[in-house]
Scaffold this motif. Structure first.
Motif, PDB file in Angstrom:
ATOM      1  N   PRO A  22       0.878  -1.210  -0.012  1.00 10.98           N
ATOM      2  CA  PRO A  22      -0.186   0.144   0.180  1.00 10.98           C
ATOM      3  C   PRO A  22       0.835   1.241   0.273  1.00 10.98           C
ATOM      4  N   ILE A  23       1.997   1.248  -0.015  1.00 10.32           N
ATOM      5  CA  ILE A  23       2.732   2.738   0.648  1.00 10.32           C
ATOM      6  C   ILE A  23       3.286   3.202  -0.754  1.00 10.32           C
ATOM      7  N   SER A  53      -0.919   3.208   4.357  1.00  5.77           N
ATOM      8  CA  SER A  53      -0.107   2.617   4.982  1.00  5.77           C
ATOM      9  C   SER A  53      -0.672   0.774   5.162  1.00  5.77           C
ATOM     10  N   ARG A  54       0.216  -0.191   5.872  1.00  6.82           N
ATOM     11  CA  ARG A  54      -0.247  -1.664   6.404  1.00  6.82           C
ATOM     12  C   ARG A  54      -1.135  -1.560   7.108  1.00  6.82           C
ATOM     13  N   PRO A  55      -2.541  -2.379   7.476  1.00 12.10           N
ATOM     14  CA  PRO A  55      -3.191  -2.912   8.453  1.00 12.10           C
ATOM     15  C   PRO A  55      -2.292  -3.679   9.429  1.00 12.10           C
ATOM     16  N   ASN A  56      -3.282  -3.220  10.349  1.00 12.51           N
ATOM     17  CA  ASN A  56      -2.739  -4.456  12.376  1.00 12.51           C
ATOM     18  C   ASN A  56      -1.084  -4.053  12.164  1.00 12.51           C
ATOM     19  N   LEU A  66       3.642   3.898  13.076  1.00  9.83           N
ATOM     20  CA  LEU A  66       4.130   2.838  12.362  1.00  9.83           C
ATOM     21  C   LEU A  66       3.218   3.723  11.148  1.00  9.83           C
ATOM     22  N   GLN A  67       2.067   3.565  11.213  1.00  9.00           N
ATOM     23  CA  GLN A  67       0.911   3.464  10.055  1.00  9.00           C
ATOM     24  C   GLN A  67       1.185   4.977  10.036  1.00  9.00           C
ATOM     25  N   ASN A  68       1.163   6.119  10.591  1.00 11.73           N
ATOM     26  CA  ASN A  68       0.723   7.278  10.696  1.00 11.73           C
ATOM     27  C   ASN A  68       2.688   7.353   9.335  1.00 11.73           C
ATOM     28  N   ALA A  69       3.648   6.538   9.987  1.00 14.12           N
ATOM     29  CA  ALA A  69       5.289   6.687   9.180  1.00 14.12           C
ATOM     30  C   ALA A  69       5.127   6.751   7.802  1.00 14.12           C
ATOM     31  N   GLU A  70       4.329   5.263   7.771  1.00 14.17           N
ATOM     32  CA  GLU A  70       4.162   4.973   6.332  1.00 14.17           C
ATOM     33  C   GLU A  70       3.330   5.093   5.841  1.00 14.17           C
ATOM     34  N   GLN A  71       2.281   6.641   5.825  1.00 14.89           N
ATOM     35  CA  GLN A  71       1.153   7.340   5.445  1.00 14.89           C
ATOM     36  C   GLN A  71       2.372   8.496   4.438  1.00 14.89           C
ATOM     37  N   ALA A  72       3.575   9.033   5.794  1.00 11.10           N
ATOM     38  CA  ALA A  72       3.830   9.615   5.322  1.00 11.10           C
ATOM     39  C   ALA A  72       5.119   9.679   4.371  1.00 11.10           C
ATOM     40  N   ARG A  85       7.877   9.429  14.992  1.00 14.38           N
ATOM     41  CA  ARG A  85       6.710  11.287  14.925  1.00 14.38           C
ATOM     42  C   ARG A  85       7.496  12.316  14.048  1.00 14.38           C
ATOM     43  N   GLU A  86       9.071  11.705  13.714  1.00 15.87           N
ATOM     44  CA  GLU A  86       9.507  12.827  13.279  1.00 15.87           C
ATOM     45  C   GLU A  86       9.863  12.147  11.606  1.00 15.87           C
ATOM     46  N   VAL A  87       8.823  11.213  11.412  1.00 19.71           N
ATOM     47  CA  VAL A  87       8.834  10.266   9.853  1.00 19.71           C
ATOM     48  C   VAL A  87       8.406  11.891   8.912  1.00 19.71           C
TER      49      VAL A  87
END
Length: 765
Positions: A593-594, A603-606, A611-617, A701-703
């Protein structure tokens, strides 16, 4: 070498005696317990495999004892093949290696400390400022010309390169590690290493498999030879074996139950000369990722092999010989074995076979990798739709045309040999094109979907490449479709028949033929596309000078026979990819999904919400051309992102630069065919390279701030600020902790695949 260092070394030896002691515990220093772990942590990342500087391999006591050699293994200009120097294989013991041109780095000579002791001392007295960029005059990477100073040449080396002691251009040994190694060296560098011993369960399975491959009878002998030639690169492991225990198939003069007496040939299909036996030998030394191509054996695999090869009523009336003709055409050599069995066996573990020639054990791959795109997907033709499997008449016509070059390495004959094999290959492509035009049009059933090896992604990182299961990244520019003749030829040309110690003629023939293999894989895929779209795709893949290459060397494609696939006329390749993902979702081992964001969630579920927020960014950096994301110009080929949540969970992502080319059809001048404005990035969880070029350590948090900084880094000055804030430079105080955490992450996610990564290509950003 200074007078002070000589005197101190003598005093150390006199005060410690012949038996060195550990500086902390006071116990005698053991190579296995105390020294090899230091080498593994601080040295093996550079000193392993054929591309080890000065051929100094510190992954084992045998390698350390063997020492160094000034000769290059990778030499694309030599007119004569070099004598092979494979550790544990071409010689055993210090004296035997010295007869092959190696010199000791462990022995004190002429009243001076050993070469290793002096190199370590030079490095230890010149530490680097924490996380500072190194001086530009220190050449790193594969462009470095190692001087490989012999003991008598050390003073000149130290004078010319005062800040290039060992470990080279990286945070060095701790004081305790330094003292341990110096005490061990001063005591004469004793080595107490013992070879790996299989467990009782493993020993039982070793005997079972050796008995199978050594079964008497012509049919059994032919199958044993074919299996050996397809397993010789594998790091074999048993499903219920000991963690970290791997084995490799070798040929031995001695049978099962006796010590192995290796048959030493350049290639696995060279003439063994006399009676021999196939044996499983424990892999010795530290496991390094770049040569670690794993293959599982089990009771189920034994049953599968017996079902494929030992059932039915086929017979081998006579065993083929060994020699250039047998090497050049394995289709003729193993003609008696049913083609369906051979192909199905390779499909069962297709990732392994593609890894042997894409990632490979040769450690430095540009001679092969500059013929492939930076990212593409690989698919396989179902055996029931492969004419070579189903049509004996077609197989009989095709087999003589499938011979491969590289057996004759006469430099003066390169062009004539190349033309002969090119013409033979093009005759085969014409036969294939015309024969497939007479069968039903390809449909989804044309694609093999037997297990999760059916869908593979390949990423090239200039002079290396990686293969993984699943379809990763944005829809690539090209895709490959392997049938049996193509898969087997690629394996034999780049794995079985390739000689890393060969001369310029052999290497050129290998590279030129791989160009034809790539073209064949692309042509196979184009049959799946609408007939009226194929020329346009081919024109896109072979732009500029590529059009001349198409006219010069390639057989024309079939642009008439329709496909049975229903695809969007506006963008059939993308529609094919989307339907492939939907149709074979259960086989796609790694959803992405990235890079292929479907809707609002990228982002990946579960996983940890942070880390989901990081992948989204991170997804904001993918699938964007460098013309609009200028930071891509500053990035190396393979960068690792270590992202850690506030809860302590960390994930490693590979940030891969996909270089665009107008075409990849020529041996030289690759940089002239770059299209840098079209470069893109792929970001995926996992370590997708054996050779990290750089690493960033980023709190989750810094991603978003990291992504914003990357988007704004339009030049080198702005990118350097990104590196200074999050980068792990070679001089970082915790460099080794972070670097080896990449291997630990592999252990946690794919434990069988763990190995020490290579840092020869780690850049000075």
């Amino acid at each position: 070498m200074s007078y002070r260092v000589v005197i101190s070394s003598v005093l150390l030896f006199l005060s410690w005696g012949a038996v060195a002691q550990d500086p902390v515990s006071g116990a005698a220093i053991s190579y296995t317990r105390d020294v090899q772990p230091i080498f593994t942590e601080k040295c093996v990342a550079c000193h392993a495999c054929y591309d080890s500087p000065c051929q100094l391999n510190l992954g084992s006591g045998e390698g350390a004892s063997r020492g160094a050699n000034k000769s290059l293994v990778y030499d694309g200009e030599r007119s004569q093949a070099a004598a092979p120097t494979r550790l544990f294989y071409d010689a055993v013991g210090k004296r035997a290696w010295q007869q092959k041109g190696f010199y000791s780095v462990l022995d004190a000579q002429g009243g001076q400390a050993s070469l290793m002791a002096r190199m370590l001392e030079l490095g230890h007295k010149t530490p680097w400022p924490p996380n500072a960029k190194l001086p530009e005059d220190i050449v790193l990477g594969l462009s470095r010309e190692n001087t490989c100073a012999m003991p008598a040449e050390f003073d000149g080396y130290a004078s010319t390169h005062p800040n290039q002691g060992m470990p080279l251009a990286v945070t060095g040994l701790t004081d305790q590690q330094y003292q341990t190694l110096q005490r061990w060296l001063a005591s004469g560098a004793p080595i107490d290493e013992q070879g790996l011993v299989p467990s009782a369960k493993e020993s039982l399975q070793v005997v079972q498999w050796e008995n199978l491959l050594n079964s008497p009878g012509a049919r059994q002998s032919l199958v044993g030879r074919w299996l050996y030639e397809h397993w010789f690169l594998a790091h074999i492991y048993f499903k219920d074996g000991e963690p970290g225990h791997f084995f490799q198939w070798v040929r031995s003069r001695t049978p099962t139950g006796q010590p192995i007496d290796m048959v030493k040939t350049r290639r696995p299909n060279d003439d063994p000369g006399s009676q021999f036996y196939y044996r499983l030998w424990p892999v010795q030394g530290v496991i390094v990722h770049k040569t670690h191509i794993t293959y599982p054996l089990s009771a189920a695999k034994m049953a599968r092999v017996k079902s494929l090869f030992y059932s039915g009523n086929w017979q081998a009336t006579a065993l083929p010989g060994y020699g250039p003709q047998s090497r050049a055409n394995p289709f003729a050599t193993f003609e008696a074995i049913p083609a369906q069995a051979r192909y199905q066996f390779m499909l069962d573990n297709a990732e392994y076979f593609v890894r042997t020639f894409i990632r490979g054990p040769v450690c430095r791959g540009q001679i092969a990798t500059d013929v492939i795109r930076d990212n593409f997907w690989a698919l396989f033709q179902a055996p029931e739709h492969d004419l070579y499997i189903t049509d004996p008449n077609y197989r009989g016509q095709a087999t003589p045309l499938l011979a491969m070059p590289g057996q004759n390495d006469d430099v003066g004959s390169v062009l004539s040999l190349w033309h002969d094999y090119r013409d033979k290959r093009n005759e085969y492509e014409a036969l294939r094109r015309d024969s497939y035009a007479d069968v039903p049009a390809p449909s989804w059933s044309t694609l093999w979907a037997g297990n999760d090896n059916a869908l593979l992604s390949i990423f090239r990182h200039f002079d290396s490449a990686a293969v993984t299961k699943g379809l990763i990244g944005e829809v690539p520019q090209t895709m490959w479709l392997f049938d049996y003749p193509l898969l087997e030829r690629t394996y034999y040309q780049l794995a079985v028949n390739f000689d890393v110690f060969g001369n310029v003629s052999h290497q050129a023939q290998t590279r030129l033929y791989f160009d034809l293999i790539r073209n064949g894989a692309e042509q196979n895929f184009l049959r799946l596309m609408p007939a009226d779209s194929r020329d346009d795709y081919l024109d896109d893949w072979y732009q500029s000078s590529g059009k001349f290459k198409m006219w010069l060397d390639y057989e024309s494609i079939d642009n008439d026979k329709p496909t049975a696939l229903k695809l969007d006329e506006k963008d059939p390749k993308r529609d094919f990819a989307m339907q492939l993902l939907a149709r074979y979702g259960d086989l796609n081992a790694k959803p992405d999904p990235i890079n292929r964001c479907d809707g609002a969630y990228c982002s990946r579920p579960n996983i940890d919400p942070e880390l989901q927020n990081a992948e989204q960014a991170l997804s904001a950096l993918t699938a964007r051309p460098a013309a609009g994301l200028r930071v891509i110009d500053q990035l190396p080929e393979a960068t690792m992102l270590r992202i850690e949540s506030s809860s302590g969970t960390r994930v490693v992502y590979s940030l891969l630069r996909n270089r665009a080319h107008s075409n990849v059809a020529f041996l030289l001048g690759e940089s002239l065919r770059y299209q840098p404005g079209l470069d893109t990035l792929t970001i995926f969880p996992g370590v997708l390279s054996s050779y990290p070029n750089f690493m960033f350590n980023i709190p989750a948090r810094e991603v978003p701030a990291f992504v914003a900084a990357m988007e704004n880094a339009k030049d080198a000055d702005h990118f350097e600020k990104v590196v200074e804030r999050w980068g792990i430079r070679r001089s970082h105080p915790q460099f080794w902790q972070y670097f080896h955490d990449l291997s630990r992450y592999i252990h946690e996610t794919e434990p069988v695949e763990e190995g020490v990564l290579d840092m020869n290509r780690y850049e000075n950003l």
